[in-house]
Enzyme design. Sequence first.
Site, PDB file in Angstrom:
ATOM      1  N   CYS A 258       0.824  -1.214   0.000  1.00 40.68           N
ATOM      2  CA  CYS A 258       0.000   0.000   0.000  1.00 40.68           C
ATOM      3  C   CYS A 258       0.862   1.270   0.000  1.00 40.68           C
ATOM      4  CB  CYS A 258      -0.975  -0.035   1.178  1.00 40.68           C
ATOM      5  SG  CYS A 258      -2.485   0.893   0.876  1.00 40.68           S
ATOM      6  N   HIS A 344      -3.936  -5.239   0.064  1.00 37.04           N
ATOM      7  CA  HIS A 344      -3.592  -5.865   1.338  1.00 37.04           C
ATOM      8  C   HIS A 344      -3.675  -7.387   1.272  1.00 37.04           C
ATOM      9  CE1 HIS A 344      -3.231  -2.287   3.934  1.00 37.04           C
ATOM     10  NE2 HIS A 344      -4.054  -1.755   3.045  1.00 37.04           N
ATOM     11  N   GLU A 346      -2.649  -9.367   3.474  1.00 31.63           N
ATOM     12  CA  GLU A 346      -3.026  -9.885   4.795  1.00 31.63           C
ATOM     13  C   GLU A 346      -4.529  -9.812   5.002  1.00 31.63           C
ATOM     14  OE1 GLU A 346      -3.533  -5.671   5.512  1.00 31.63           O
ATOM     15  OE2 GLU A 346      -2.086  -6.825   4.348  1.00 31.63           O
TER      16      GLU A 346
END
Length: 375
Positions: A258, A344, A346
């Site tokens: 990001c 993202h 994750e």
Amino acid sequence: MKYQTKRKALILLADGTIFYGKAVGDKEGTAFGEVCFNTGMTGYQEIFTDPSYFGQLMVATNAHIGNYGANDEETESDTVKIAGLICKNFSYNYSRPNADSSLQEFLDKSKLFSISDVDTRALVSYIRDHGAMNAVISTDVDNIDKLKADLAKVPSMEGLELASKVSTSEPYYYGDKNARYKIAALDIGIKKNILRNLAKRDAYIKVFPYNASYADLKAWEPDGYFISNGPGDPEPLKEAIETAKNIIADDNPLFGICLGHQVIALANGVSTYKMYNGHRGINHPVLNLETGKGEITSQNHGFAINREETEANENLIITHTHLNDKTVAGIRVKDKKVFSVQYHPEASPGPHDADYLFDQFFDLISANVNKTAVV
């Protein structure tokens, strides 16, 4: 707890447009920030505590917020990071057995001002048509002229450095100190779930402040480097950009997510720009150009890197692209152990299609460690 009466409140946009609602919890309050929206149907607690949202008024597009309460384990930082919450229906009661509290109690701990009973469909449609802009939410509905004057003093997100507001002030460690690998992470707004994903792959992480130098990180003798997500405009992050340049020049394994992705692009001479609306949600389609596979991703960013400059850069390869607007969603540095993505992997909240990127990072680290050992 259910409130029988609700205090009147409003949303005043920078262009003078007003939407009305009611204060959550019948509280008086005023909050300023850039208004944005997230299309996720779940994961509101993770969104509210994500450091990338610092300074933003969050519009939740899901009709119900708070219906499953709050759980202490489902936070991405120690406190709520959004500047204020705007929603349609706020649930004071919750039904999830393993919730630790209601969302209202959770937000009260951070003294977050929120408003509900807003026509969020109309508000989001307006933002999509007119772009992200500063706004104020307030119960001071009879003093609009003063709110306009105060709102005019709020700085634009463009050019605003916010990493220093959310970064750790001192280095700290995460994971098992006896783990196989050591990762130096530059915290420009890092999420807890990123640290969890690194640690569960047998890594011990030392997290450094946003302005740490390459010498600071290198002194720990890590096997790999990581640059995190975070809020604000990436271009003012001169220290982080310089650190990334030095990591790349030394040919170390480096992964950016990001804001970290944007910092790596800037370190390679590619500029960034403020997007009209940004990408915020957990259903963004991305194409992996190297495998041909599609991914559903979690995204949260209001800036992006310049595609034309990336394509023209001889040192960069575009690895991922956003299928909705063709923005650059991933890059790789040629002949280096460096890559980054504008989303993202994750995914907290969100899908786990991109979880493989952490494995890709550790493959680079493992190969580099083995190569060094042989030499």
